[in-house]
Design an enzyme around this catalytic site. Structure first.
Site, PDB file in Angstrom:
ATOM      1  N   HIS A  99      -2.618  -2.957   2.030  1.00 56.90           N
ATOM      2  CA  HIS A  99      -2.150  -4.155   2.745  1.00 56.90           C
ATOM      3  C   HIS A  99      -1.131  -3.739   3.797  1.00 56.90           C
ATOM      4  CE1 HIS A  99       0.411  -3.414  -0.751  1.00 56.90           C
ATOM      5  NE2 HIS A  99       1.418  -3.877  -0.032  1.00 56.90           N
ATOM      6  N   HIS A 101       2.257  -5.115   5.829  1.00 54.02           N
ATOM      7  CA  HIS A 101       3.333  -6.107   5.833  1.00 54.02           C
ATOM      8  C   HIS A 101       3.632  -6.457   7.289  1.00 54.02           C
ATOM      9  CE1 HIS A 101       5.038  -5.048   1.698  1.00 54.02           C
ATOM     10  NE2 HIS A 101       4.230  -4.028   1.927  1.00 54.02           N
TER      11      HIS A 101
HETATM   12  P1  AMP Z   1       4.020  -2.644  -1.485  1.00 57.25           P
HETATM   13  O1  AMP Z   1       5.356  -2.226  -2.021  1.00 57.25           O
HETATM   14  O2  AMP Z   1       3.755  -2.146  -0.106  1.00 57.25           O
HETATM   15  O3  AMP Z   1       2.893  -2.341  -2.452  1.00 57.25           O
HETATM   16  O4  AMP Z   1       4.116  -4.222  -1.316  1.00 57.25           O
HETATM   17  C1  AMP Z   1       3.780  -5.128  -2.317  1.00 57.25           C
HETATM   18  C2  AMP Z   1       4.036  -6.520  -1.781  1.00 57.25           C
HETATM   19  O5  AMP Z   1       3.334  -7.447  -2.572  1.00 57.25           O
HETATM   20  C3  AMP Z   1       5.516  -6.948  -1.815  1.00 57.25           C
HETATM   21  O6  AMP Z   1       5.839  -7.581  -0.574  1.00 57.25           O
HETATM   22  C4  AMP Z   1       5.536  -7.974  -2.955  1.00 57.25           C
HETATM   23  O7  AMP Z   1       6.529  -8.949  -2.773  1.00 57.25           O
HETATM   24  C5  AMP Z   1       4.150  -8.561  -2.815  1.00 57.25           C
HETATM   25  N1  AMP Z   1       3.617  -9.240  -3.993  1.00 57.25           N
HETATM   26  C6  AMP Z   1       3.521  -8.788  -5.260  1.00 57.25           C
HETATM   27  N2  AMP Z   1       2.924  -9.705  -6.049  1.00 57.25           N
HETATM   28  C7  AMP Z   1       2.626 -10.755  -5.256  1.00 57.25           C
HETATM   29  C8  AMP Z   1       1.998 -12.022  -5.465  1.00 57.25           C
HETATM   30  N3  AMP Z   1       1.555 -12.393  -6.661  1.00 57.25           N
HETATM   31  N4  AMP Z   1       1.875 -12.855  -4.402  1.00 57.25           N
HETATM   32  C9  AMP Z   1       2.327 -12.498  -3.177  1.00 57.25           C
HETATM   33  N5  AMP Z   1       2.914 -11.314  -2.909  1.00 57.25           N
HETATM   34  C10 AMP Z   1       3.071 -10.460  -3.934  1.00 57.25           C
END
Ligand code: AMP
Ligand code: ZN
Length: 136
Positions: A99, A101
């Site tokens: 993903h 950001h």
């Molecule tokens: P990363 O550290 O790059 O893997 O980012 C993970 C992202 O996923 C972070 O911004 C979290 O806040 C987000 N995240 C985790 N669980 C959820 C969820 N259930 N809904 C929306 N965002 C999430």
């Protein structure tokens, strides 16, 4: 992927604040935003990281990043954002479904970039560049 949170969001088995969805991608608000409007852009196919994601999927992802980034800037009335993609636990990746950001930035949000340190000398930087060059 049965235990992947993002796959569950894609299948609508978990809730999310979706801001955009098309055939190949879904974009929704991060549950723990760094700033309001922090949006995640996710391919519907499960792939782990940049290196393991087919280029065709990355292309679709980048098209959506551009579209959603425009919406984030307009909707959140900001003049800039960071586009970030973490690879590997050591780099802070927590969800192992690739993903991007999109993090809206405010002039007074206090976030700082990492402080770079110059190479010792030209021989050192040449050696480092050659290590990578040989590995590509
Ligand atoms: P990363 O550290 O790059 O893997 O980012 C993970 C992202 O996923 C972070 O911004 C979290 O806040 C987000 N995240 C985790 N669980 C959820 C969820 N259930 N809904 C929306 N965002 C999430
Ligand atoms: Zn997944």
């Amino acid at each position: 992927m049965d235990d992947c949170i993002f796959c569950k969001i894609i299948k609508k088995e978990l809730p999310a604040d979706i801001v955009h969805e098309d055939e190949h991608t879904i974009s929704f608000l991060s549950i723990n935003p760094d700033n309001d409007g922090h949006t995640l852009v996710v391919p519907k196919e499960h792939h782990v990281d940049l290196i393991t994601t087919p280029v065709s999927v990355l292309t679709q992802l980048m098209e959506t990043c551009q579209k959603v980034a425009k919406g984030v800037m307009k909707g959140m009335e900001v003049e800039g954002y960071n586009l970030i993609q973490n690879n590997g636990a050591v780099a802070g990746q927590v969800i192992f479904h690739i993903h991007f950001h999109i993090i809206p930035r405010l002039s007074d949000d206090g976030f700082k970039h990492w402080k770079g340190i110059p190479y010792r000398d030209a021989a050192h930087s040449k050696e480092v560049a050659e290590k990578i060059q040989r590995s590509i």
